[in-house]
Scaffold this motif. Structure first.
Motif, PDB file in Angstrom:
ATOM      1  N   SER A  15      43.786  43.938  46.486  1.00 22.92           N
ATOM      2  CA  SER A  15      42.681  43.671  45.564  1.00 22.92           C
ATOM      3  C   SER A  15      42.794  44.637  44.386  1.00 22.92           C
ATOM      4  CB  SER A  15      41.342  43.881  46.276  1.00 22.92           C
ATOM      5  OG  SER A  15      41.170  45.254  46.589  1.00 22.92           O
ATOM      6  N   TRP A  16      41.899  44.483  43.413  1.00 20.72           N
ATOM      7  CA  TRP A  16      41.889  45.367  42.256  1.00 20.72           C
ATOM      8  C   TRP A  16      41.749  46.831  42.676  1.00 20.72           C
ATOM      9  CZ3 TRP A  16      43.263  44.973  37.378  1.00 20.72           C
ATOM     10  CH2 TRP A  16      42.887  45.988  36.494  1.00 20.72           C
ATOM     11  N   THR A  55      46.351  40.360  41.311  1.00 28.73           N
ATOM     12  CA  THR A  55      45.169  40.563  42.161  1.00 28.73           C
ATOM     13  C   THR A  55      44.284  39.324  42.203  1.00 28.73           C
ATOM     14  OG1 THR A  55      43.983  41.628  40.338  1.00 28.73           O
ATOM     15  CG2 THR A  55      45.086  43.070  41.933  1.00 28.73           C
ATOM     16  N   ASN A  56      44.494  38.391  41.281  1.00 27.13           N
ATOM     17  CA  ASN A  56      43.735  37.149  41.277  1.00 27.13           C
ATOM     18  C   ASN A  56      44.565  35.954  41.759  1.00 27.13           C
ATOM     19  OD1 ASN A  56      41.040  37.804  40.070  1.00 27.13           O
ATOM     20  ND2 ASN A  56      42.390  38.687  38.528  1.00 27.13           N
ATOM     21  N   ILE A  62      48.921  43.433  36.933  1.00 23.49           N
ATOM     22  CA  ILE A  62      47.967  43.779  37.993  1.00 23.49           C
ATOM     23  C   ILE A  62      46.831  42.763  38.021  1.00 23.49           C
ATOM     24  CG2 ILE A  62      46.246  45.483  38.722  1.00 23.49           C
ATOM     25  CD1 ILE A  62      48.203  47.632  37.587  1.00 23.49           C
ATOM     26  N   SER A  63      46.296  42.452  36.863  1.00 27.06           N
ATOM     27  CA  SER A  63      45.194  41.499  36.778  1.00 27.06           C
ATOM     28  C   SER A  63      45.594  40.131  37.319  1.00 27.06           C
ATOM     29  CB  SER A  63      44.739  41.384  35.322  1.00 27.06           C
ATOM     30  OG  SER A  63      43.703  40.453  35.211  1.00 27.06           O
ATOM     31  N   THR A  64      46.771  39.663  36.936  1.00 28.36           N
ATOM     32  CA  THR A  64      47.234  38.350  37.400  1.00 28.36           C
ATOM     33  C   THR A  64      47.467  38.347  38.900  1.00 28.36           C
ATOM     34  OG1 THR A  64      48.274  37.931  35.263  1.00 28.36           O
ATOM     35  CG2 THR A  64      49.032  36.608  37.115  1.00 28.36           C
ATOM     36  N   LEU A 120      48.919  46.366  33.160  1.00 31.36           N
ATOM     37  CA  LEU A 120      47.568  45.827  33.317  1.00 31.36           C
ATOM     38  C   LEU A 120      47.530  44.303  33.457  1.00 31.36           C
ATOM     39  CD1 LEU A 120      44.665  46.725  33.643  1.00 31.36           C
ATOM     40  CD2 LEU A 120      44.403  46.546  31.175  1.00 31.36           C
ATOM     41  N   PRO A 121      48.222  43.530  32.591  1.00 35.21           N
ATOM     42  CA  PRO A 121      48.208  42.079  32.784  1.00 35.21           C
ATOM     43  C   PRO A 121      48.863  41.641  34.099  1.00 35.21           C
ATOM     44  CG  PRO A 121      49.186  42.634  30.658  1.00 35.21           C
ATOM     45  CD  PRO A 121      48.912  43.915  31.373  1.00 35.21           C
TER      46      PRO A 121
END
Length: 172
Positions: free
Chosen positions: A115-116, A107-108, A103-105, A100-101
């Motif tokens: 994208s998410w 995608t931003n 993917i979050s990092t 999760l971290p």
């Protein structure tokens, strides 16, 4: 016939697709080798196939193999006891996603084209390769800008693979 106690297909399909581990059972072959066997699909997972699967998972997740070997029975028992203690102390720990971290990092982050909502369509090994690649590129950019600023690192002392976008320092 006892089924092999494992993950439901909904839990394993992200990595293994339609392979249903709950339909496997332990079986002894003629050569007395114990394997996992699925009667319906007639799939056998023996030691060599298991090693290939585990090696693939390690490489795609950038996990190194623990090659700690016991030299005698006492050491082996101590290592087993240590592993049991680690298991017992962590079994009640709430699950925390490692992905999760990441993917979050990503995608931003600029340079990552997903994208998410679209990152979930990526294969896990392609995603992990992107993590490694973008980290390497960011590190190379930092080293180059620091080296050329005149106030940072001496680029002559830096390994050239760390400065190249197309190689990855520390990889096999």
């Amino acid at each position: 016939m006892t089924r092999y106690n494992t993950f439901d297909i909904n839990e394993s399909k992200i990595i293994f697709g339609d392979l249903n581990f709950t339909s496997f059972h332990l079986m002894m072959k003629d050569n007395e080798e114990i394997v996992l066997y699925d009667d319906l699909s007639q799939i056998t997972i023996d030691r060599s196939i298991y090693e290939i699967m585990v090696d693939y998972l390690r490489k795609s997740h950038r996990i190194t193999k623990n090659v700690e070997k016991a030299m005698n029975e006492t050491t082996r028992l101590v290592l087993l006891e240590e592993a049991k203690e680690q298991y017992e102390s962590s079994k009640d720990t709430k699950f925390k996603s490692i992905l999760l971290p990441l993917i979050s990092t990503l995608t931003n982050m600029e340079g990552f084209k997903y994208s998410w909502s679209t990152v979930w369509d990526m294969k896990i090994n392609a995603f992990m390769d992107s993590v490694t690649s973008i980290l390497h590129i960011k590190n190379a950019d930092l080293l180059l800008s620091s080296g050329y600023s005149g106030f940072g690192v001496d680029l002559k002392k830096i390994n050239k693979t760390e400065l190249s976008y197309f190689s990855r320092a520390g990889e096999d």
